[in-house]
Design a protein around this motif. Structure first.
Motif, PDB file in Angstrom:
ATOM      1  N   UNK A   1     120.325 108.176 132.366  1.00 40.67           N
ATOM      2  CA  UNK A   1     119.783 108.272 133.727  1.00 40.67           C
ATOM      3  C   UNK A   1     120.635 107.553 134.762  1.00 40.67           C
ATOM      4  N   UNK A   2     121.949 107.760 134.664  1.00 41.21           N
ATOM      5  CA  UNK A   2     122.864 107.210 135.658  1.00 41.21           C
ATOM      6  C   UNK A   2     123.366 105.810 135.376  1.00 41.21           C
ATOM      7  N   UNK A   3     122.883 105.209 134.297  1.00 45.69           N
ATOM      8  CA  UNK A   3     123.326 103.860 133.944  1.00 45.69           C
ATOM      9  C   UNK A   3     124.132 103.881 132.653  1.00 45.69           C
ATOM     10  N   UNK A   4     125.185 103.080 132.609  1.00 44.09           N
ATOM     11  CA  UNK A   4     125.926 102.858 131.373  1.00 44.09           C
ATOM     12  C   UNK A   4     125.195 101.770 130.602  1.00 44.09           C
ATOM     13  N   UNK A   5     124.560 102.157 129.492  1.00 43.14           N
ATOM     14  CA  UNK A   5     123.677 101.236 128.783  1.00 43.14           C
ATOM     15  C   UNK A   5     124.403 100.401 127.736  1.00 43.14           C
ATOM     16  N   UNK A   6     125.351 101.032 127.033  1.00 45.28           N
ATOM     17  CA  UNK A   6     125.971 100.333 125.911  1.00 45.28           C
ATOM     18  C   UNK A   6     127.372 100.876 125.663  1.00 45.28           C
ATOM     19  N   UNK A   7     128.272  99.986 125.309  1.00 47.53           N
ATOM     20  CA  UNK A   7     129.650 100.352 124.969  1.00 47.53           C
ATOM     21  C   UNK A   7     130.055  99.534 123.747  1.00 47.53           C
ATOM     22  N   UNK A   8     130.803 100.146 122.850  1.00 45.84           N
ATOM     23  CA  UNK A   8     131.279  99.370 121.712  1.00 45.84           C
ATOM     24  C   UNK A   8     132.107 100.212 120.771  1.00 45.84           C
ATOM     25  N   UNK A   9     132.574  99.586 119.710  1.00 47.54           N
ATOM     26  CA  UNK A   9     133.304 100.314 118.676  1.00 47.54           C
ATOM     27  C   UNK A   9     132.419 101.441 118.165  1.00 47.54           C
ATOM     28  N   UNK A  10     133.006 102.615 118.013  1.00 46.11           N
ATOM     29  CA  UNK A  10     132.223 103.793 117.642  1.00 46.11           C
ATOM     30  C   UNK A  10     131.440 103.577 116.350  1.00 46.11           C
ATOM     31  N   UNK A  11     132.078 102.968 115.362  1.00 47.33           N
ATOM     32  CA  UNK A  11     131.373 102.757 114.093  1.00 47.33           C
ATOM     33  C   UNK A  11     130.133 101.894 114.300  1.00 47.33           C
ATOM     34  N   UNK A  12     130.237 100.875 115.162  1.00 49.00           N
ATOM     35  CA  UNK A  12     129.068 100.032 115.389  1.00 49.00           C
ATOM     36  C   UNK A  12     127.991 100.751 116.195  1.00 49.00           C
ATOM     37  N   UNK A  13     128.397 101.474 117.211  1.00 48.30           N
ATOM     38  CA  UNK A  13     127.422 102.189 118.037  1.00 48.30           C
ATOM     39  C   UNK A  13     126.571 103.112 117.172  1.00 48.30           C
ATOM     40  N   UNK A  14     127.202 103.781 116.204  1.00 50.17           N
ATOM     41  CA  UNK A  14     126.473 104.758 115.398  1.00 50.17           C
ATOM     42  C   UNK A  14     125.749 104.143 114.203  1.00 50.17           C
ATOM     43  N   UNK A  15     126.114 102.955 113.814  1.00 51.24           N
ATOM     44  CA  UNK A  15     125.450 102.334 112.661  1.00 51.24           C
ATOM     45  C   UNK A  15     124.547 101.175 113.046  1.00 51.24           C
ATOM     46  N   UNK A  16     124.861 100.508 114.174  1.00 56.42           N
ATOM     47  CA  UNK A  16     124.087  99.331 114.557  1.00 56.42           C
ATOM     48  C   UNK A  16     124.022  99.201 116.082  1.00 56.42           C
ATOM     49  N   UNK A  17     123.423 100.192 116.768  1.00 51.31           N
ATOM     50  CA  UNK A  17     123.334 100.107 118.231  1.00 51.31           C
ATOM     51  C   UNK A  17     122.501  98.911 118.649  1.00 51.31           C
ATOM     52  N   UNK A  18     122.883  98.293 119.769  1.00 55.10           N
ATOM     53  CA  UNK A  18     122.204  97.075 120.218  1.00 55.10           C
ATOM     54  C   UNK A  18     121.127  97.351 121.253  1.00 55.10           C
ATOM     55  N   UNK A  19     121.147  98.551 121.847  1.00 59.28           N
ATOM     56  CA  UNK A  19     120.137  98.887 122.848  1.00 59.28           C
ATOM     57  C   UNK A  19     119.185  99.922 122.265  1.00 59.28           C
ATOM     58  N   UNK A  20     117.902  99.746 122.501  1.00 63.43           N
ATOM     59  CA  UNK A  20     116.918 100.661 121.916  1.00 63.43           C
ATOM     60  C   UNK A  20     117.116 102.091 122.400  1.00 63.43           C
ATOM     61  N   UNK A  21     117.491 102.265 123.667  1.00 68.98           N
ATOM     62  CA  UNK A  21     117.716 103.619 124.171  1.00 68.98           C
ATOM     63  C   UNK A  21     118.863 104.299 123.425  1.00 68.98           C
ATOM     64  N   UNK A  22     119.918 103.553 123.116  1.00 68.45           N
ATOM     65  CA  UNK A  22     121.024 104.108 122.334  1.00 68.45           C
ATOM     66  C   UNK A  22     120.540 104.527 120.959  1.00 68.45           C
ATOM     67  N   UNK A  23     119.789 103.649 120.323  1.00 66.80           N
ATOM     68  CA  UNK A  23     119.271 103.947 118.984  1.00 66.80           C
ATOM     69  C   UNK A  23     118.370 105.179 119.008  1.00 66.80           C
ATOM     70  N   UNK A  24     117.501 105.270 120.008  1.00 62.39           N
ATOM     71  CA  UNK A  24     116.596 106.422 120.108  1.00 62.39           C
ATOM     72  C   UNK A  24     117.368 107.721 120.283  1.00 62.39           C
TER      73      UNK A  24
END
Length: 265
Positions: free
Chosen positions: A235-258
């Motif tokens: 929704x127009x905000x950059x919520x999370x950035x990180x190493x791709x492997x971490x984003x897909x295995x251990x996202x830190x933001x609930x919206x990313x995980x959802x």
């Protein structure tokens, strides 16, 4: 201006190719993206994911001033390419877009021959001094795009006569013919079949050795295959950035995980 807000994770990298700080975009006064802070690293693929309408493509188009072509669009914040403010008053967008090339969602070869599609940029930017030198640039660009062997005997035929996957690789060859520093890709495989998609993904991996690449994709599997870092927009905000492997295995933001687990999007 409001205070900068940083996304969860690691938006910044050491010795970046591009630096984006507090970037906001407004269409007729309405906010499309807000407070985007992120770097584009050298020789990396940065993937941008998120639901439709979340601001991925809007932000991508900021990186080579494509939003300049949209009436009523206003861009705020700072975007630097190797330390140069790309929105500076003295910046000419024509050479800028040679330094930051773009490949669109739908292949868009010029209504010219295969040869002239690739030769167009070097000609208008005066990058070659002889016909032989131009021939070499065209061949090298087509080779780097993985297309030379398929088209070397029909260079004077229309680029529009190629298959969809070949047309997209032709557009990539056209982009790299002017020796850019960054290549932007807006869902470059969304109109392609799985075989053509696999070829483009292999090509992206090879091109990363020479260029920085920013890719917008709806295919999370594609992001996980081709990128080193991933950015999640919502929704127009950059919520999370990180190493791709971490984003897909251990996202830190609930919206990313959802989003990654398919709860929405």
């Amino acid at each position: 201006m409001e205070e900068q807000r940083l996304p969860v994770g690691q938006p910044f990298v050491e010795s970046p190719r591009m630096t984006c700080r507090n970037v906001g975009v407004y269409y007729d006064g309405k906010s499309a993206i807000r407070h985007v802070n992120i770097d584009v690293g050298r020789n990396e693929v940065l993937a941008m994911i998120g639901p439709s309408g979340c601001g991925k493509t809007t932000f991508l188009r900021c990186l080579n001033r494509m939003n300049d072509t949209v009436a009523g669009c206003r861009v705020e914040g700072s975007i630097l390419l190797d330390g140069m403010d790309i929105y500076g008053k003295s910046v000419d967008v024509v050479p800028l877009r040679a330094r930051i090339g773009m490949v669109f969602q739908k292949p868009n070869p010029f209504p010219k021959s295969i040869y002239d599609n690739v030769a167009y940029g070097p000609r208008i930017h005066g990058l070659t001094t002889s016909a032989a030198e131009l021939d070499e640039v065209v061949e090298n660009s087509l080779r780097r795009a993985g297309l030379w062997e398929e088209v070397k005997d029909r260079l004077q035929q229309p680029g529009t006569g190629l298959s969809g996957g070949q047309q997209q690789r032709l557009c990539i060859a056209r982009a790299i013919a002017v020796s850019p520093e960054v290549i932007l890709m807006d869902e470059p495989c969304s109109a392609l079949d799985p075989i053509a998609t696999a070829k483009i993904e292999e090509l992206i991996a090879e091109l990363r050795e020479q260029f920085s690449i920013v890719i917008v994709t709806h295919a999370m599997q594609q992001a996980s295959r081709v990128s080193q870092r991933t950015a999640y927009f919502h929704l127009g905000d950059l919520m999370e950035v990180g190493a791709t492997t971490r984003i897909f295995t251990n996202p830190r933001h609930k919206l990313t995980e959802d989003y990654i687990t398919g709860r929405f999007g």
